[in-house]
Design a protein around this motif. Sequence first.
Motif, PDB file in Angstrom:
ATOM      1  N   TYR A  49      45.556  53.018  46.491  1.00  0.00           N
ATOM      2  CA  TYR A  49      45.790  54.215  45.598  1.00  0.00           C
ATOM      3  C   TYR A  49      45.259  53.475  44.623  1.00  0.00           C
ATOM      4  N   LEU A  50      45.737  52.757  44.145  1.00  0.00           N
ATOM      5  CA  LEU A  50      45.901  51.545  42.890  1.00  0.00           C
ATOM      6  C   LEU A  50      44.406  51.010  42.852  1.00  0.00           C
ATOM      7  N   THR A  51      43.722  50.866  43.811  1.00  0.00           N
ATOM      8  CA  THR A  51      41.699  50.584  43.914  1.00  0.00           C
ATOM      9  C   THR A  51      41.260  52.014  43.427  1.00  0.00           C
ATOM     10  N   SER A  52      42.272  53.107  44.067  1.00  0.00           N
ATOM     11  CA  SER A  52      41.424  54.422  43.817  1.00  0.00           C
ATOM     12  C   SER A  52      41.341  54.753  42.052  1.00  0.00           C
ATOM     13  N   ARG A  53      42.164  54.347  41.423  1.00  0.00           N
ATOM     14  CA  ARG A  53      42.476  55.211  39.939  1.00  0.00           C
ATOM     15  C   ARG A  53      42.152  53.676  39.173  1.00  0.00           C
ATOM     16  N   THR A  54      41.935  54.713  37.414  1.00  0.00           N
ATOM     17  CA  THR A  54      41.726  54.031  36.652  1.00  0.00           C
ATOM     18  C   THR A  54      42.503  52.284  36.263  1.00  0.00           C
ATOM     19  N   LYS A  55      44.097  53.635  36.221  1.00  0.00           N
ATOM     20  CA  LYS A  55      44.968  52.846  35.505  1.00  0.00           C
ATOM     21  C   LYS A  55      46.266  54.124  36.263  1.00  0.00           C
ATOM     22  N   THR A  56      46.893  52.827  36.661  1.00  0.00           N
ATOM     23  CA  THR A  56      48.038  53.393  36.730  1.00  0.00           C
ATOM     24  C   THR A  56      49.599  53.085  36.170  1.00  0.00           C
ATOM     25  N   ASP A  57      50.339  54.061  35.491  1.00  0.00           N
ATOM     26  CA  ASP A  57      50.905  52.957  34.507  1.00  0.00           C
ATOM     27  C   ASP A  57      51.552  52.337  34.599  1.00  0.00           C
ATOM     28  N   VAL A  58      53.059  53.022  36.550  1.00  0.00           N
ATOM     29  CA  VAL A  58      54.059  52.647  36.386  1.00  0.00           C
ATOM     30  C   VAL A  58      53.368  52.039  37.535  1.00  0.00           C
ATOM     31  N   VAL A  59      54.335  51.094  37.986  1.00  0.00           N
ATOM     32  CA  VAL A  59      53.985  50.864  39.619  1.00  0.00           C
ATOM     33  C   VAL A  59      55.553  50.295  39.816  1.00  0.00           C
ATOM     34  N   LEU A  60      56.371  50.285  40.373  1.00  0.00           N
ATOM     35  CA  LEU A  60      58.238  50.195  40.880  1.00  0.00           C
ATOM     36  C   LEU A  60      58.197  49.991  42.339  1.00  0.00           C
ATOM     37  N   SER A  61      57.848  49.073  42.387  1.00  0.00           N
ATOM     38  CA  SER A  61      58.214  47.980  43.910  1.00  0.00           C
ATOM     39  C   SER A  61      58.883  46.887  44.357  1.00  0.00           C
ATOM     40  N   SER A  62      59.364  46.965  45.711  1.00  0.00           N
ATOM     41  CA  SER A  62      60.331  46.063  46.515  1.00  0.00           C
ATOM     42  C   SER A  62      59.725  45.135  46.667  1.00  0.00           C
ATOM     43  N   SER A  63      60.385  43.460  46.240  1.00  0.00           N
ATOM     44  CA  SER A  63      59.569  42.157  46.410  1.00  0.00           C
ATOM     45  C   SER A  63      58.923  42.263  47.835  1.00  0.00           C
ATOM     46  N   ASP A  64      59.056  43.404  49.253  1.00  0.00           N
ATOM     47  CA  ASP A  64      58.654  43.041  50.722  1.00  0.00           C
ATOM     48  C   ASP A  64      57.112  43.088  49.754  1.00  0.00           C
ATOM     49  N   ILE A  65      56.639  44.307  49.466  1.00  0.00           N
ATOM     50  CA  ILE A  65      55.760  45.085  49.329  1.00  0.00           C
ATOM     51  C   ILE A  65      54.778  43.497  48.229  1.00  0.00           C
ATOM     52  N   HIS A  66      53.567  43.263  48.520  1.00  0.00           N
ATOM     53  CA  HIS A  66      53.792  42.136  48.243  1.00  0.00           C
ATOM     54  C   HIS A  66      51.886  43.339  47.704  1.00  0.00           C
ATOM     55  N   ILE A  67      51.546  43.394  46.078  1.00  0.00           N
ATOM     56  CA  ILE A  67      51.256  43.152  45.721  1.00  0.00           C
ATOM     57  C   ILE A  67      49.916  42.339  44.605  1.00  0.00           C
ATOM     58  N   ASP A  68      48.051  42.480  45.250  1.00  0.00           N
ATOM     59  CA  ASP A  68      47.618  41.534  44.527  1.00  0.00           C
ATOM     60  C   ASP A  68      47.426  41.416  43.205  1.00  0.00           C
ATOM     61  N   ASP A  69      47.385  40.123  43.074  1.00  0.00           N
ATOM     62  CA  ASP A  69      46.853  39.416  41.506  1.00  0.00           C
ATOM     63  C   ASP A  69      46.081  40.180  40.610  1.00  0.00           C
ATOM     64  N   GLU A  70      44.827  40.609  41.287  1.00  0.00           N
ATOM     65  CA  GLU A  70      43.580  41.595  40.563  1.00  0.00           C
ATOM     66  C   GLU A  70      44.551  42.821  40.382  1.00  0.00           C
TER      67      GLU A  70
END
Length: 372
Positions: A49-70
């Motif tokens: 989802y994130l890579t399909s968009r230019t920018k997402t305003d807010v991402v709220l995620s639990s610590s068990d969901i990894h998000i790539d640094d890039e």
Amino acid sequence: MEVKRSLTLAIADSDQEYLQSIGQFLRSSEEYKRYQVKFFSNEERLAAYLTSRTKTDVVLSSSDIHIDDELLEKNIRYHAVLSDQPDENTIFKYQPLPQMFRKLVNQYYARNRPIAGAMTGEGKTQVLTVASASGGTGKSTLAVLLASTMASQQYDVLYLSLEEFHLTKMFFQSDEDIDSSPVFYYAKAKPELLDESFENYVVTDDATGVHFFQLADQGSDIRELTAKDTEVFIDAILASEQFDFVIIDGDGSLQDRMVGAFKKSHYILQVLTNDIRSYEKTKQFLEEVQVLTEDPGIDRKIGFIINKFLGEDIDAFEPYGIDIQARFPYVPEWKLVTEAEQLYNSALFMDQVRELFKLMTTVRSNDKVASG
């Protein structure tokens, strides 16, 4: 029709029941109108989802969901971590949901300035460029009405069209018999004389009080401006401290002069129409702007407006990740406009312009009060 500003929000947690409870809360409360929200229970779908968009305003995620640094750097404006324990550096997931969303929104705006914040740069004069990636969006109409609205609120406003074929004479007139074209000669050939000379070429519209340059309809002088020339020209305007706002009516193409204007702008209003071609061109346009200005963070000072809006958002546009901050109604009578006075006849459109101006100047006014 009110100015609409909704945040794009992605919430990711492996606990699907928790996600469902948030969804139920949002659907049953006024909070739902403030967000375009998506839920994810695994990191793969969130990443897609994130890579399909230019920018997402807010991402709220639990610590068990990894998000790539890039992704964190390029695709997310603000990331907050959901925590099982209260912590000032995270969002406590088991607090009352209204309180949780208030904290989340406050943290987002503390790090990402809204329109008003973007118009409070250092110095007196603020530069606002109205641009569009395609023709026929009503960009010039919006720029003219915004300048006129600002002037009606007792601000000193300079309108500057950077279009090669512009309509300045249709919108603004003055009894002053002055040819303003030499200012561009000074910007190109004798920039050291520009500071002391450009004031002699500014005239004032008799009806609105907007200041402008009287130029030939076909502006070869404008066409030949480089990015550096434009920056020098805008610097001279800023140094004069004569104006509260400079409204630049931008050219629809990415000529050198527009690159210079974007670099010097405190804020950029990007105007679209509600069709897929406009969204696609805008996406390509913004990617090129980042490259040409050599400013990967320039998107922070860009706001998006739909003009000629017919009352219905289209779901197919969502993947573009373009956060629309205001929607201006379609006024069919304007197809036959031949003079500026005709533009002021749409009460609905003018209400929208005033709301947009109010949004842009709220923080600016507060700053004046605080400093006074």
